[in-house]
Write an enzyme that holds these catalytic residues in place. Structure first.
Site, PDB file in Angstrom:
ATOM      1  N   TYR A 152      29.191  39.638 -37.535  1.00  0.00           N
ATOM      2  CA  TYR A 152      28.003  38.812 -37.332  1.00  0.00           C
ATOM      3  C   TYR A 152      27.451  38.991 -35.913  1.00  0.00           C
ATOM      4  O   TYR A 152      28.170  38.950 -34.918  1.00  0.00           O
ATOM      5  CB  TYR A 152      28.315  37.326 -37.556  1.00  0.00           C
ATOM      6  CG  TYR A 152      27.166  36.429 -37.154  1.00  0.00           C
ATOM      7  CD1 TYR A 152      26.001  36.378 -37.922  1.00  0.00           C
ATOM      8  CD2 TYR A 152      27.215  35.670 -35.982  1.00  0.00           C
ATOM      9  CE1 TYR A 152      24.932  35.586 -37.541  1.00  0.00           C
ATOM     10  CE2 TYR A 152      26.147  34.873 -35.593  1.00  0.00           C
ATOM     11  CZ  TYR A 152      25.009  34.837 -36.389  1.00  0.00           C
ATOM     12  OH  TYR A 152      23.945  34.071 -36.008  1.00  0.00           O
ATOM     13  N   HIS A 198      12.772  34.101 -30.357  1.00  0.00           N
ATOM     14  CA  HIS A 198      13.345  32.786 -30.091  1.00  0.00           C
ATOM     15  C   HIS A 198      12.725  32.088 -28.882  1.00  0.00           C
ATOM     16  O   HIS A 198      13.090  30.959 -28.565  1.00  0.00           O
ATOM     17  CB  HIS A 198      14.865  32.908 -29.890  1.00  0.00           C
ATOM     18  CG  HIS A 198      15.620  33.164 -31.161  1.00  0.00           C
ATOM     19  ND1 HIS A 198      15.320  34.199 -32.005  1.00  0.00           N
ATOM     20  CD2 HIS A 198      16.670  32.510 -31.727  1.00  0.00           C
ATOM     21  CE1 HIS A 198      16.154  34.184 -33.040  1.00  0.00           C
ATOM     22  NE2 HIS A 198      16.973  33.181 -32.892  1.00  0.00           N
ATOM     23  N   TYR A 249      26.521 -13.662 -12.127  1.00  0.00           N
ATOM     24  CA  TYR A 249      27.205 -12.439 -12.557  1.00  0.00           C
ATOM     25  C   TYR A 249      26.751 -11.187 -11.808  1.00  0.00           C
ATOM     26  O   TYR A 249      27.524 -10.270 -11.576  1.00  0.00           O
ATOM     27  CB  TYR A 249      26.990 -12.209 -14.063  1.00  0.00           C
ATOM     28  CG  TYR A 249      27.732 -13.144 -14.968  1.00  0.00           C
ATOM     29  CD1 TYR A 249      28.521 -14.177 -14.475  1.00  0.00           C
ATOM     30  CD2 TYR A 249      27.632 -13.000 -16.354  1.00  0.00           C
ATOM     31  CE1 TYR A 249      29.197 -15.033 -15.323  1.00  0.00           C
ATOM     32  CE2 TYR A 249      28.303 -13.849 -17.214  1.00  0.00           C
ATOM     33  CZ  TYR A 249      29.084 -14.875 -16.694  1.00  0.00           C
ATOM     34  OH  TYR A 249      29.750 -15.707 -17.546  1.00  0.00           O
ATOM     35  N   ARG A 267      28.899 -11.410  -8.755  1.00  0.00           N
ATOM     36  CA  ARG A 267      30.326 -11.581  -9.004  1.00  0.00           C
ATOM     37  C   ARG A 267      30.914 -10.462  -9.852  1.00  0.00           C
ATOM     38  O   ARG A 267      32.079 -10.080  -9.688  1.00  0.00           O
ATOM     39  CB  ARG A 267      30.537 -12.933  -9.703  1.00  0.00           C
ATOM     40  CG  ARG A 267      31.983 -13.307  -9.836  1.00  0.00           C
ATOM     41  CD  ARG A 267      32.260 -14.682 -10.425  1.00  0.00           C
ATOM     42  NE  ARG A 267      31.151 -15.399 -10.983  1.00  0.00           N
ATOM     43  CZ  ARG A 267      31.232 -16.107 -12.118  1.00  0.00           C
ATOM     44  NH1 ARG A 267      32.356 -16.115 -12.816  1.00  0.00           N
ATOM     45  NH2 ARG A 267      30.202 -16.778 -12.561  1.00  0.00           N
ATOM     46  N   PHE A 274      29.251  27.083 -29.726  1.00  0.00           N
ATOM     47  CA  PHE A 274      27.909  26.854 -29.177  1.00  0.00           C
ATOM     48  C   PHE A 274      27.406  25.446 -29.445  1.00  0.00           C
ATOM     49  O   PHE A 274      26.345  25.056 -28.945  1.00  0.00           O
ATOM     50  CB  PHE A 274      26.922  27.839 -29.806  1.00  0.00           C
ATOM     51  CG  PHE A 274      27.021  27.856 -31.314  1.00  0.00           C
ATOM     52  CD1 PHE A 274      26.575  26.802 -32.080  1.00  0.00           C
ATOM     53  CD2 PHE A 274      27.620  28.931 -31.953  1.00  0.00           C
ATOM     54  CE1 PHE A 274      26.687  26.800 -33.455  1.00  0.00           C
ATOM     55  CE2 PHE A 274      27.741  28.947 -33.335  1.00  0.00           C
ATOM     56  CZ  PHE A 274      27.275  27.877 -34.092  1.00  0.00           C
ATOM     57  N   GLU A 310      22.221  26.054 -40.199  1.00  0.00           N
ATOM     58  CA  GLU A 310      22.579  25.168 -39.087  1.00  0.00           C
ATOM     59  C   GLU A 310      22.211  23.747 -39.510  1.00  0.00           C
ATOM     60  O   GLU A 310      21.159  23.216 -39.142  1.00  0.00           O
ATOM     61  CB  GLU A 310      21.854  25.622 -37.829  1.00  0.00           C
ATOM     62  CG  GLU A 310      22.295  27.029 -37.421  1.00  0.00           C
ATOM     63  CD  GLU A 310      21.291  27.734 -36.532  1.00  0.00           C
ATOM     64  OE1 GLU A 310      20.386  27.074 -35.993  1.00  0.00           O
ATOM     65  OE2 GLU A 310      21.403  28.969 -36.389  1.00  0.00           O
TER      66      GLU A 310
END
Length: 535
Positions: free
Chosen positions: A67, A97, A293, A296, A341, A426
């Site tokens: 592949y 891409h 708070y 504190r 990946f 995918e």
């Protein structure tokens, strides 16, 4: 004193980092990007790189289907590619891409992507050619940084789109920033005499398969969030002084009974900052039983965010020293097409850190509001004596409220989403790329909130004069006053805020705190370790 990043950088001694061999951290990656550390490829690493490359060439020669070497990509994985076409395929994959959109990512993040990719490829499990790595190293060394769009990655099968844009210049395409100008790669070649590289089998896929877009953003998250955490502790301590809060909630005896690392760290640090304060001594016998708070619970809230930061840092270091390519060339007999990946390991931790950052801004806004109420003896409402005709610091808190609310909207975890891509091949993706971008947006907002709290705390602090605080907080207050004066009446506060943001983003109070600690030989508990030594 080191009151800015530039003077601190000049004090550091550079050394070498060996790509593919040395252990990379976020701090080292940033040092390489800022030319404070020189990255090289050793002869030993080069021999391994050549050996890995030979394995790929042999696979092509024998015609054994593997592949990404002699097959198509994604759903085209069953399509065999001839020996003659394997090289054309590599150039095509970078072009097809390169589909990113949106504003370009920050120059430094793009450079970090190059650094992180070189570290992964130089481990010699990707079959990349030595000349290709040398070209990437040239881009790093010469600050010829590719322009990469910010949107288009789903964070699995690698950060395909941004990495494709990152490496278009290798084949003579795309754009770069060079000598502070945006130019085409062809122009870069004219200026430097470089020529396009002909990528060999698998190289295109090796370049674009990986998590370097996510990881580069995570490096910046680690740096920027660490800075916010350190400064939030200092500013919170200054606010305690200004409002005369109690030091008891920071005692180790309390936190030893619930020993979270972050909580203990923050409590010890704040207590050290308050040590020796005349302001604290002045109200030691007052009748106030406990503080709200936001004062504190600084150890618990800041500490929880620090735990999240530490978790991201630990996972990021694993990623920075990993091979995230696919397929992986183990040896002549074994190549593996796996899923290294996939961005999920970092994606979830980035989302956690994003929430942690938002909470630092959230509690900071609450302390700002508390300072305006006028319930602390000696401190006027809205932090100004003559109100009515003056609004005082009231409207500054509107800004922090808006920023804190915006951050809450950005805290939806990107990793909780997944949309199938690649015709279903995918079918689960991490969206870690979106999470990384979003986390930096949140931290940018937190820096602005902390800047406003710094101004607010300094204003409250003024009403405790002539009493002195501890040595670090006193020096920090003096430094703030060199930038922003005490406000006796209304003015254009946005000017003050911009100066405050500069103080925060330059890490001025961290460098000053370190220098005071060193100069006065204070306890190591007060040491605010430099960003670069800490990670």
């Amino acid at each position: 004193m080191y009151t800015n990043k530039e003077s601190y950088k000049m004090s550091k001694i550079s050394s070498h980092f060996h790509f593919g061999e040395d252990y990379l951290t976020a701090g080292k990656a940033i040092k390489i990007a800022r030319k404070e550390l020189k990255g090289i490829i050793s002869n030993d690493a080069r021999e391994k790189i050549k050996s890995s490359r030979n394995i790929v060439e042999n696979i092509v020669e024998t015609g054994k289907p593997v592949y990404g070497i002699n097959t198509g990509f994604g759903p085209l994985c069953t399509t065999m590619i001839s020996k003659e076409e394997t090289r054309v395929l590599q150039s095509n994959i970078l072009q097809s891409h390169s589909v990113g959109v949106g504003d370009p990512i920050d120059h430094e993040i793009s450079k970090l992507m190059l650094i992180l990719k070189l570290q992964s490829l130089a481990k010699a499990y990707s079959g990349i050619a030595e000349k290709t790595l040398d070209r990437i190293l040239w881009h790093i060394d010469n600050d010829a940084i590719p322009i990469v769009p910010s949107q288009g990655s789903v964070g699995a099968s690698g950060d395909l789109a941004p990495l494709s844009h990152l490496f278009l210049p290798l084949i003579g395409l795309g754009k770069v920033t060079y000598k502070n100008k945006e130019i085409t790669t062809s122009k870069l070649f004219d200026l430097t005499g470089l020529q396009a590289i002909e990528l060999g089998p698998k190289e295109g896929l090796a370049l674009i398969n990986g998590t370097q877009f996510i990881a580069a953003h995570a490096v910046k998250v680690v740096e920027k969030l660490h800075s916010c955490l350190s400064q939030a502790d200092i500013i919170g301590a200054m606010m305690i002084e200004g409002l005369q809060g109690s030091v008891k909630p920071f005692y180790n005896e309390l936190h030893a009974l619930r020993p979270f690392k972050g909580t203990i760290h923050v409590a010890s640090r704040v207590k050290s900052l308050l040590k020796g304060s005349e302001i604290m001594e002045d109200h030691i016998d007052c009748d106030r039983v406990q503080d709200p708070y936001s004062l504190r619970c600084i150890p618990q809230v800041h500490g929880a965010s620090r735990n999240a930061w530490l978790h991201l840092k630990e996972l990021l270091e694993i990623e920075l020293n990993s091979v995230t390519d696919n397929p992986i060339i183990i040896n002549e007999e074994l190549t593996i097409s796996g899923g290294s990946f996939h961005g999920q390991p970092l994606a979830m931790a980035i989302d956690y850190a994003c929430i942690a950052a938002s909470e630092i801004g959230n509690i900071s806004d609450r302390r700002i509001y508390l300072a305006l109420e006028g319930n602390s003896p000696g401190v006027p409402k809205l932090l100004m004596e003559d109100t009515g005709i003056n609004s005082g610091y009231m409207i500054l808190q509107y800004t922090t409220a808006a920023l804190a609310s915006e951050n809450k909207g950005l805290c939806f975890p990107s990793s909780a989403d997944s949309i199938p891509t690649s015709l279903g091949q995918e079918d689960h993706v991490s969206m870690g790329s979106i999470g990384g971008r979003k986390a930096i947006r949140v931290i940018d907002n937190v820096e602005k909130i902390l800047a406003i709290e710094l101004l607010t705390a300094a204003q409250a602090f003024e009403y405790r004069k002539p009493m002195k605080s501890g040595p670090i907080l006193d020096e920090i207050h003096k430094m703030v006053r060199t930038k922003v004066s005490f406000a006796e009446k209304d003015r254009v506060f946005s000017d003050d805020i911009e100066k405050g943001i500069d103080i925060i983003r330059n890490n001025s109070i961290i460098y000053l705190a370190n220098e005071v600690t060193k100069k006065k030989n204070l306890s190591l508990e007060t040491k605010f370790s430099s960003l670069f030594e800490t990670y």
